[in-house]
Design an enzyme around this catalytic site. Sequence first.
Site, PDB file in Angstrom:
ATOM      1  CG  ASN A 132      -0.295  -0.205   2.415  1.00  0.00           C
ATOM      2  OD1 ASN A 132       0.513  -1.403   2.692  1.00  0.00           O
ATOM      3  ND2 ASN A 132      -0.411   0.600   3.430  1.00  0.00           N
ATOM      4  CB  SER A 172     -11.133  -3.348   2.099  1.00  0.00           C
ATOM      5  OG  SER A 172     -12.056  -2.358   2.826  1.00  0.00           O
ATOM      6  CB  ALA A 173     -16.267  -2.189  -0.519  1.00  0.00           C
ATOM      7  CB  CYS A 179       2.291   5.759   4.167  1.00  0.00           C
ATOM      8  SG  CYS A 179       3.078   6.541   2.990  1.00  0.00           S
TER       9      CYS A 179
HETATM   10  C1  LIG Z   1      -6.378   0.040   3.501  1.00  0.00           C
HETATM   11  C2  LIG Z   1      -5.564  -1.132   3.914  1.00  0.00           C
HETATM   12  C3  LIG Z   1      -6.038  -2.241   4.785  1.00  0.00           C
HETATM   13  C4  LIG Z   1      -7.238  -1.888   5.900  1.00  0.00           C
HETATM   14  O1  LIG Z   1      -8.306  -1.935   5.331  1.00  0.00           O
HETATM   15  P1  LIG Z   1      -9.731  -1.371   5.943  1.00  0.00           P
HETATM   16  O2  LIG Z   1     -10.778  -1.814   4.777  1.00  0.00           O
HETATM   17  O3  LIG Z   1      -9.608   0.122   5.966  1.00  0.00           O
HETATM   18  O4  LIG Z   1      -9.769  -2.143   7.245  1.00  0.00           O
HETATM   19  C5  LIG Z   1      -5.415  -3.511   5.005  1.00  0.00           C
HETATM   20  N1  LIG Z   1      -4.288  -3.717   4.043  1.00  0.00           N
HETATM   21  C6  LIG Z   1      -3.987  -2.751   3.153  1.00  0.00           C
HETATM   22  C7  LIG Z   1      -2.939  -3.353   2.162  1.00  0.00           C
HETATM   23  C8  LIG Z   1      -4.667  -1.495   2.869  1.00  0.00           C
HETATM   24  O5  LIG Z   1      -4.312  -0.984   2.103  1.00  0.00           O
END
Ligand SMILES: *Cc1c(COP(=O)(O)O)cnc(C)c1O
Length: 387
Positions: free
Chosen positions: A153, A201-202, A325
Amino acid sequence: MKLPIYLDNHSTTQVDPRVVDAMLPCFGELYGNAASKQHEYGWRAEAAVEKARGEIARLIECDAKEIVFTSGATESINLAIKGVAEAYASKGRHIITVATEHKAVLDTCKRLEKYGFSITYLPVDTNGLVSVDLIRSSIAPSTILVTVMIANNEIGTIAPIEEIGNVCRERGVLFHTDATQAVGKIPVGVERMKIDLMSFSAHKMYGPKGVGALYVRQKVKVAPQLDGGGHEHGYRSGTLNVPAIVGFGKAAEIAAREMKGDADRLARLRDTFVEALKRELDEIQINGHPTERLPQNANITFVGTKADRLMMDMKDIAVSSGSACSSASPEPSHVLRALGLSDDEVLASIRFGLGRFTTEEEIGYTIGRVVEVVKRARERSYSLTHS
Ligand SMILES: *Cc1c(COP(=O)(O)O)cnc(C)c1O
Protein backbone atom coordinates in the site's frame (compact mmCIF):
# COMPACT_ATOMS: atom_id res chain seq x y z
CA MET A 1 -10.54 21.09 -12.13
CA LYS A 2 -11.42 20.69 -8.47
CA LEU A 3 -8.87 21.51 -5.77
CA PRO A 4 -7.36 19.94 -3.77
CA ILE A 5 -6.46 17.25 -6.26
CA TYR A 6 -6.98 13.82 -4.74
CA LEU A 7 -3.87 11.66 -5.13
CA ASP A 8 -4.28 9.54 -2.01
CA ASN A 9 -6.08 6.59 -3.57
CA HIS A 10 -4.16 4.01 -1.52
CA SER A 11 -5.79 5.42 1.63
CA THR A 12 -9.25 5.27 0.20
CA THR A 13 -11.03 5.88 -3.09
CA GLN A 14 -13.96 7.99 -4.12
CA VAL A 15 -17.15 5.95 -4.28
CA ASP A 16 -17.98 5.51 -7.96
CA PRO A 17 -21.25 7.39 -8.73
CA ARG A 18 -22.61 4.17 -10.28
CA VAL A 19 -22.00 2.46 -6.93
CA VAL A 20 -23.87 5.23 -5.10
CA ASP A 21 -26.80 4.76 -7.49
CA ALA A 22 -26.86 1.02 -6.81
CA MET A 23 -26.83 1.56 -3.05
CA LEU A 24 -29.52 4.23 -2.74
CA PRO A 25 -32.58 1.92 -2.97
CA CYS A 26 -31.16 -0.17 -0.11
CA PHE A 27 -31.67 2.72 2.31
CA GLY A 28 -35.30 2.96 1.23
CA GLU A 29 -37.47 0.00 0.31
CA LEU A 30 -34.83 -2.69 0.76
CA TYR A 31 -34.57 -2.43 4.55
CA GLY A 32 -35.20 -6.08 5.36
CA ASN A 33 -32.76 -8.22 7.34
CA ALA A 34 -31.05 -10.62 4.94
CA ALA A 35 -31.26 -13.29 7.64
CA SER A 36 -35.07 -13.08 7.93
CA LYS A 37 -36.10 -16.27 6.15
CA GLN A 38 -39.86 -15.96 6.73
CA HIS A 39 -40.99 -13.03 4.62
CA GLU A 40 -40.61 -11.06 1.44
CA TYR A 41 -38.56 -8.23 3.05
CA GLY A 42 -35.90 -10.67 4.17
CA TRP A 43 -35.90 -12.60 0.89
CA ARG A 44 -35.36 -9.46 -1.16
CA ALA A 45 -32.49 -8.28 1.04
CA GLU A 46 -30.97 -11.76 0.86
CA ALA A 47 -31.28 -11.81 -2.93
CA ALA A 48 -29.46 -8.46 -3.16
CA VAL A 49 -26.67 -9.75 -0.89
CA GLU A 50 -26.31 -12.98 -2.87
CA LYS A 51 -26.13 -11.08 -6.17
CA ALA A 52 -23.28 -9.00 -4.73
CA ARG A 53 -21.56 -12.11 -3.40
CA GLY A 54 -21.69 -13.61 -6.88
CA GLU A 55 -20.16 -10.50 -8.47
CA ILE A 56 -17.31 -10.43 -5.95
CA ALA A 57 -16.71 -14.17 -6.39
CA ARG A 58 -16.52 -13.71 -10.15
CA LEU A 59 -13.92 -10.95 -9.77
CA ILE A 60 -11.55 -13.13 -7.70
CA GLU A 61 -12.44 -16.39 -9.47
CA CYS A 62 -13.92 -18.33 -6.56
CA ASP A 63 -17.21 -19.90 -5.53
CA ALA A 64 -19.73 -17.51 -3.97
CA LYS A 65 -19.95 -19.84 -0.93
CA GLU A 66 -16.31 -19.03 -0.15
CA ILE A 67 -16.93 -15.30 0.45
CA VAL A 68 -17.44 -14.10 4.05
CA PHE A 69 -18.58 -10.50 4.42
CA THR A 70 -16.86 -8.42 7.12
CA SER A 71 -16.53 -4.75 8.05
CA GLY A 72 -13.33 -4.29 6.02
CA ALA A 73 -9.87 -5.63 5.37
CA THR A 74 -8.70 -5.06 8.95
CA GLU A 75 -11.42 -7.34 10.25
CA SER A 76 -10.86 -9.90 7.49
CA ILE A 77 -7.15 -10.04 8.30
CA ASN A 78 -7.83 -10.44 12.02
CA LEU A 79 -10.34 -13.20 11.31
CA ALA A 80 -8.00 -15.01 8.91
CA ILE A 81 -4.87 -14.93 11.04
CA LYS A 82 -6.40 -15.32 14.50
CA GLY A 83 -9.00 -17.74 13.17
CA VAL A 84 -6.37 -20.01 11.58
CA ALA A 85 -4.11 -19.72 14.65
CA GLU A 86 -6.95 -20.88 16.88
CA ALA A 87 -8.17 -23.65 14.57
CA TYR A 88 -4.72 -25.12 13.84
CA ALA A 89 -2.88 -24.47 17.14
CA SER A 90 -2.71 -28.19 17.85
CA LYS A 91 -0.83 -28.69 14.56
CA GLY A 92 1.73 -25.92 15.21
CA ARG A 93 2.23 -22.40 16.45
CA HIS A 94 4.50 -20.82 13.86
CA ILE A 95 3.45 -18.15 11.34
CA ILE A 96 5.54 -16.51 8.60
CA THR A 97 5.01 -12.95 7.39
CA VAL A 98 6.98 -10.04 5.93
CA ALA A 99 8.30 -6.81 7.48
CA THR A 100 6.50 -4.60 4.93
CA GLU A 101 2.98 -5.88 5.61
CA HIS A 102 0.17 -3.52 6.63
CA LYS A 103 -0.15 -2.90 10.39
CA ALA A 104 -3.39 -4.90 10.37
CA VAL A 105 -1.25 -7.99 9.67
CA LEU A 106 1.79 -7.05 11.76
CA ASP A 107 -0.16 -6.03 14.84
CA THR A 108 -2.37 -9.13 14.62
CA CYS A 109 0.78 -11.26 14.51
CA LYS A 110 2.21 -9.34 17.47
CA ARG A 111 -0.96 -10.05 19.44
CA LEU A 112 -0.57 -13.77 18.73
CA GLU A 113 2.99 -13.67 20.07
CA LYS A 114 1.46 -12.81 23.45
CA TYR A 115 -0.49 -16.07 23.23
CA GLY A 116 2.56 -18.20 22.58
CA PHE A 117 2.75 -18.19 18.79
CA SER A 118 6.12 -17.57 17.18
CA ILE A 119 6.21 -15.26 14.18
CA THR A 120 8.93 -14.95 11.55
CA TYR A 121 9.08 -11.47 9.99
CA LEU A 122 11.00 -11.86 6.73
CA PRO A 123 13.02 -8.96 5.27
CA VAL A 124 12.63 -7.57 1.75
CA ASP A 125 15.20 -6.41 -0.80
CA THR A 126 15.70 -2.73 -1.71
CA ASN A 127 12.75 -2.95 -4.16
CA GLY A 128 10.45 -4.34 -1.50
CA LEU A 129 10.41 -7.92 -2.80
CA VAL A 130 10.48 -10.90 -0.45
CA SER A 131 12.51 -13.92 -1.53
CA VAL A 132 10.48 -17.03 -2.33
CA ASP A 133 13.48 -19.19 -1.37
CA LEU A 134 13.57 -17.50 2.01
CA ILE A 135 9.89 -18.30 2.52
CA ARG A 136 10.55 -21.93 1.54
CA SER A 137 13.49 -22.30 3.91
CA SER A 138 11.59 -20.61 6.76
CA ILE A 139 8.78 -23.16 6.70
CA ALA A 140 9.19 -25.53 9.67
CA PRO A 141 7.10 -28.54 10.73
CA SER A 142 5.31 -26.23 13.20
CA THR A 143 4.39 -23.64 10.52
CA ILE A 144 0.64 -23.35 10.04
CA LEU A 145 0.32 -20.15 8.01
CA VAL A 146 2.20 -17.90 5.61
CA THR A 147 0.74 -14.40 5.16
CA VAL A 148 2.14 -12.14 2.41
CA MET A 149 0.36 -9.21 0.78
CA ILE A 150 -0.14 -9.06 -2.98
CA ALA A 151 0.55 -5.35 -3.52
CA ASN A 152 2.10 -3.00 -1.00
CA ASN A 153 0.00 0.00 0.00
CA GLU A 154 2.95 2.40 0.25
CA ILE A 155 5.37 1.47 -2.52
CA GLY A 156 3.10 -0.56 -4.82
CA THR A 157 5.50 -3.51 -5.12
CA ILE A 158 3.72 -6.67 -6.27
CA ALA A 159 4.89 -9.93 -4.68
CA PRO A 160 5.39 -13.17 -6.66
CA ILE A 161 2.13 -14.50 -5.24
CA GLU A 162 1.72 -17.52 -7.48
CA GLU A 163 5.21 -18.80 -6.59
CA ILE A 164 4.57 -18.24 -2.89
CA GLY A 165 1.23 -20.03 -3.22
CA ASN A 166 2.95 -22.97 -4.88
CA VAL A 167 5.55 -23.25 -2.12
CA CYS A 168 2.85 -23.20 0.57
CA ARG A 169 0.75 -25.78 -1.27
CA GLU A 170 3.78 -28.10 -1.73
CA ARG A 171 4.63 -27.86 1.96
CA GLY A 172 1.06 -28.22 3.21
CA VAL A 173 0.97 -24.79 4.85
CA LEU A 174 -2.02 -22.43 4.57
CA PHE A 175 -1.50 -19.22 2.60
CA HIS A 176 -3.30 -15.97 3.44
CA THR A 177 -2.84 -12.80 1.43
CA ASP A 178 -3.82 -9.21 2.15
CA ALA A 179 -5.08 -8.29 -1.31
CA THR A 180 -6.59 -4.95 -0.34
CA GLN A 181 -4.54 -2.93 -2.83
CA ALA A 182 -4.74 -5.54 -5.57
CA VAL A 183 -8.35 -6.65 -5.93
CA GLY A 184 -10.09 -4.56 -8.55
CA LYS A 185 -6.79 -3.04 -9.74
CA ILE A 186 -4.87 -6.01 -11.14
CA PRO A 187 -6.11 -9.50 -12.01
CA VAL A 188 -6.37 -11.72 -8.94
CA GLY A 189 -7.46 -15.36 -9.12
CA VAL A 190 -7.44 -17.46 -5.98
CA GLU A 191 -7.16 -20.79 -7.87
CA ARG A 192 -4.29 -19.74 -10.10
CA MET A 193 -2.44 -18.11 -7.22
CA LYS A 194 -3.07 -21.05 -4.81
CA ILE A 195 -4.49 -18.71 -2.19
CA ASP A 196 -6.31 -20.30 0.77
CA LEU A 197 -7.49 -17.11 2.48
CA MET A 198 -7.66 -13.57 1.11
CA SER A 199 -8.64 -10.25 2.70
CA PHE A 200 -9.87 -7.20 0.81
CA SER A 201 -12.00 -4.12 1.21
CA ALA A 202 -14.63 -2.24 -0.82
CA HIS A 203 -13.42 1.30 -0.11
CA LYS A 204 -10.08 0.70 -1.84
CA MET A 205 -11.86 -0.21 -5.08
CA TYR A 206 -14.39 2.63 -5.47
CA GLY A 207 -16.92 1.04 -3.14
CA PRO A 208 -18.21 2.20 0.27
CA LYS A 209 -16.32 2.15 3.56
CA GLY A 210 -17.16 -0.32 6.31
CA VAL A 211 -17.48 -3.46 4.21
CA GLY A 212 -14.91 -6.03 3.17
CA ALA A 213 -14.58 -9.71 2.55
CA LEU A 214 -12.55 -12.72 3.52
CA TYR A 215 -12.19 -15.45 0.94
CA VAL A 216 -11.98 -18.84 2.71
CA ARG A 217 -11.18 -21.86 0.54
CA GLN A 218 -13.52 -24.79 1.12
CA LYS A 219 -12.30 -27.16 3.88
CA VAL A 220 -9.99 -24.51 5.41
CA LYS A 221 -10.87 -24.10 9.08
CA VAL A 222 -11.19 -20.63 10.61
CA ALA A 223 -12.33 -20.14 14.20
CA PRO A 224 -14.89 -17.32 14.31
CA GLN A 225 -13.82 -14.19 16.16
CA LEU A 226 -17.35 -12.79 16.46
CA ASP A 227 -19.92 -15.14 17.96
CA GLY A 228 -23.65 -14.69 17.73
CA GLY A 229 -26.40 -15.52 15.31
CA GLY A 230 -24.24 -17.70 13.07
CA HIS A 231 -24.40 -15.50 9.96
CA GLU A 232 -21.96 -16.07 7.09
CA HIS A 233 -21.84 -19.85 7.67
CA GLY A 234 -20.89 -19.15 11.29
CA TYR A 235 -17.64 -17.42 10.35
CA ARG A 236 -18.89 -13.93 11.19
CA SER A 237 -22.04 -13.28 13.16
CA GLY A 238 -23.90 -10.00 12.90
CA THR A 239 -26.68 -8.59 10.72
CA LEU A 240 -25.34 -7.93 7.24
CA ASN A 241 -24.83 -4.33 6.08
CA VAL A 242 -27.02 -4.71 2.99
CA PRO A 243 -26.45 -1.25 1.39
CA ALA A 244 -22.68 -1.52 1.74
CA ILE A 245 -22.62 -5.09 0.43
CA VAL A 246 -24.72 -4.09 -2.59
CA GLY A 247 -22.26 -1.25 -3.25
CA PHE A 248 -19.33 -3.64 -2.89
CA GLY A 249 -20.93 -5.96 -5.46
CA LYS A 250 -21.47 -3.11 -7.89
CA ALA A 251 -17.86 -1.97 -7.42
CA ALA A 252 -16.69 -5.52 -8.17
CA GLU A 253 -18.85 -5.73 -11.28
CA ILE A 254 -17.44 -2.42 -12.60
CA ALA A 255 -13.87 -3.43 -11.74
CA ALA A 256 -14.19 -6.71 -13.63
CA ARG A 257 -15.11 -4.75 -16.76
CA GLU A 258 -12.94 -1.65 -16.40
CA MET A 259 -9.85 -2.61 -14.43
CA LYS A 260 -7.72 -3.34 -17.50
CA GLY A 261 -8.53 0.01 -19.12
CA ASP A 262 -8.02 1.87 -15.84
CA ALA A 263 -4.68 0.17 -15.24
CA ASP A 264 -3.33 0.97 -18.73
CA ARG A 265 -4.42 4.60 -18.54
CA LEU A 266 -3.11 5.12 -14.99
CA ALA A 267 0.24 3.48 -15.73
CA ARG A 268 0.71 5.91 -18.62
CA LEU A 269 -0.27 8.90 -16.47
CA ARG A 270 1.96 7.74 -13.62
CA ASP A 271 4.90 7.26 -15.97
CA THR A 272 4.37 10.73 -17.47
CA PHE A 273 4.35 12.13 -13.94
CA VAL A 274 7.52 10.35 -12.80
CA GLU A 275 9.41 11.10 -16.02
CA ALA A 276 8.55 14.81 -15.79
CA LEU A 277 9.74 15.01 -12.18
CA LYS A 278 12.97 13.20 -13.06
CA ARG A 279 13.55 15.67 -15.90
CA GLU A 280 12.86 18.75 -13.81
CA LEU A 281 14.41 17.80 -10.46
CA ASP A 282 17.75 16.35 -9.35
CA GLU A 283 18.13 13.90 -6.55
CA ILE A 284 14.84 12.14 -6.50
CA GLN A 285 14.53 8.42 -5.80
CA ILE A 286 11.63 6.26 -6.90
CA ASN A 287 10.78 3.73 -4.18
CA GLY A 288 9.46 0.24 -4.86
CA HIS A 289 10.05 -2.17 -7.71
CA PRO A 290 10.69 -0.56 -11.13
CA THR A 291 8.37 -2.94 -13.00
CA GLU A 292 6.61 -5.28 -10.54
CA ARG A 293 4.40 -2.51 -9.19
CA LEU A 294 0.87 -1.20 -9.10
CA PRO A 295 0.12 0.94 -12.16
CA GLN A 296 -1.33 3.77 -10.06
CA ASN A 297 1.46 4.12 -7.49
CA ALA A 298 4.48 6.44 -7.31
CA ASN A 299 6.43 6.74 -4.07
CA ILE A 300 9.17 9.33 -4.34
CA THR A 301 11.97 10.55 -2.05
CA PHE A 302 12.83 14.21 -2.61
CA VAL A 303 16.32 14.03 -1.11
CA GLY A 304 17.18 16.87 1.28
CA THR A 305 13.60 17.99 1.84
CA LYS A 306 10.98 17.40 4.52
CA ALA A 307 7.85 15.84 3.03
CA ASP A 308 5.55 17.30 5.67
CA ARG A 309 6.83 20.79 4.82
CA LEU A 310 6.40 20.17 1.07
CA MET A 311 2.84 19.08 1.71
CA MET A 312 2.14 22.24 3.73
CA ASP A 313 3.39 24.24 0.75
CA MET A 314 1.06 22.38 -1.63
CA LYS A 315 -2.20 21.99 0.23
CA ASP A 316 -3.89 21.90 -3.17
CA ILE A 317 -2.57 18.35 -3.64
CA ALA A 318 -3.84 15.60 -1.31
CA VAL A 319 -1.10 13.00 -0.81
CA SER A 320 0.52 11.04 2.06
CA SER A 321 4.05 11.33 3.41
CA GLY A 322 6.47 8.67 4.61
CA SER A 323 5.57 9.59 8.16
CA ALA A 324 1.88 8.80 7.89
CA CYS A 325 1.29 6.32 5.15
CA SER A 326 -0.60 3.48 6.65
CA SER A 327 -1.79 4.29 10.12
CA ALA A 328 -3.48 6.86 12.26
CA SER A 329 -0.27 7.25 14.28
CA PRO A 330 2.46 9.23 12.54
CA GLU A 331 5.85 7.57 12.73
CA PRO A 332 8.48 6.99 10.02
CA SER A 333 7.16 4.36 7.63
CA HIS A 334 8.20 0.81 8.55
CA VAL A 335 7.90 -0.07 4.86
CA LEU A 336 10.39 2.52 3.61
CA ARG A 337 12.74 1.65 6.49
CA ALA A 338 12.57 -2.01 5.48
CA LEU A 339 13.85 -1.03 2.00
CA GLY A 340 16.92 0.42 3.70
CA LEU A 341 16.03 4.12 3.54
CA SER A 342 17.47 6.33 6.29
CA ASP A 343 15.04 8.19 8.56
CA ASP A 344 15.87 11.41 6.69
CA GLU A 345 15.01 9.74 3.38
CA VAL A 346 11.78 8.29 4.80
CA LEU A 347 10.73 11.73 6.02
CA ALA A 348 11.52 13.18 2.57
CA SER A 349 9.17 10.72 0.82
CA ILE A 350 5.70 11.24 -0.61
CA ARG A 351 3.25 8.66 -1.89
CA PHE A 352 1.22 9.62 -4.93
CA GLY A 353 -1.77 7.35 -5.51
CA LEU A 354 -3.67 7.83 -8.74
CA GLY A 355 -7.17 6.52 -9.25
CA ARG A 356 -10.05 5.99 -11.64
CA PHE A 357 -11.04 9.65 -11.42
CA THR A 358 -7.55 11.12 -11.85
CA THR A 359 -7.30 13.22 -15.03
CA GLU A 360 -4.42 14.21 -17.28
CA GLU A 361 -5.06 17.84 -16.39
CA GLU A 362 -4.69 17.08 -12.67
CA ILE A 363 -1.38 15.31 -13.27
CA GLY A 364 -0.12 18.22 -15.35
CA TYR A 365 -1.00 20.64 -12.56
CA THR A 366 0.58 18.38 -9.93
CA ILE A 367 3.87 18.14 -11.84
CA GLY A 368 4.10 21.95 -11.88
CA ARG A 369 3.33 22.30 -8.20
CA VAL A 370 5.67 19.55 -7.01
CA VAL A 371 8.57 20.93 -9.06
CA GLU A 372 7.89 24.41 -7.69
CA VAL A 373 7.70 23.47 -4.00
CA VAL A 374 10.68 21.10 -4.11
CA LYS A 375 12.86 23.73 -5.83
CA ARG A 376 11.73 26.38 -3.36
CA ALA A 377 12.44 24.10 -0.37
CA ARG A 378 15.92 23.34 -1.67
CA GLU A 379 16.70 27.02 -2.31
CA ARG A 380 15.53 27.81 1.19
CA SER A 381 17.76 25.19 2.79
CA TYR A 382 20.68 26.24 0.52
CA SER A 383 20.38 29.88 1.58
CA LEU A 384 20.07 28.83 5.23
CA THR A 385 23.25 26.77 5.13
CA HIS A 386 25.18 29.35 3.09
CA SER A 387 24.25 32.60 4.82
C1 LIG B 1 -6.37 -0.10 3.59
C2 LIG B 1 -5.62 -1.36 3.82
C3 LIG B 1 -5.98 -2.24 4.86
C4 LIG B 1 -7.08 -1.91 5.84
O1 LIG B 1 -8.32 -1.93 5.20
P1 LIG B 1 -9.65 -1.43 5.94
O2 LIG B 1 -10.74 -1.88 5.03
O3 LIG B 1 -9.54 0.06 5.97
O4 LIG B 1 -9.71 -2.03 7.26
C5 LIG B 1 -5.26 -3.39 4.98
N1 LIG B 1 -4.27 -3.71 4.14
C6 LIG B 1 -3.90 -2.91 3.13
C7 LIG B 1 -2.81 -3.32 2.22
C8 LIG B 1 -4.57 -1.71 2.93
O5 LIG B 1 -4.20 -0.91 1.94
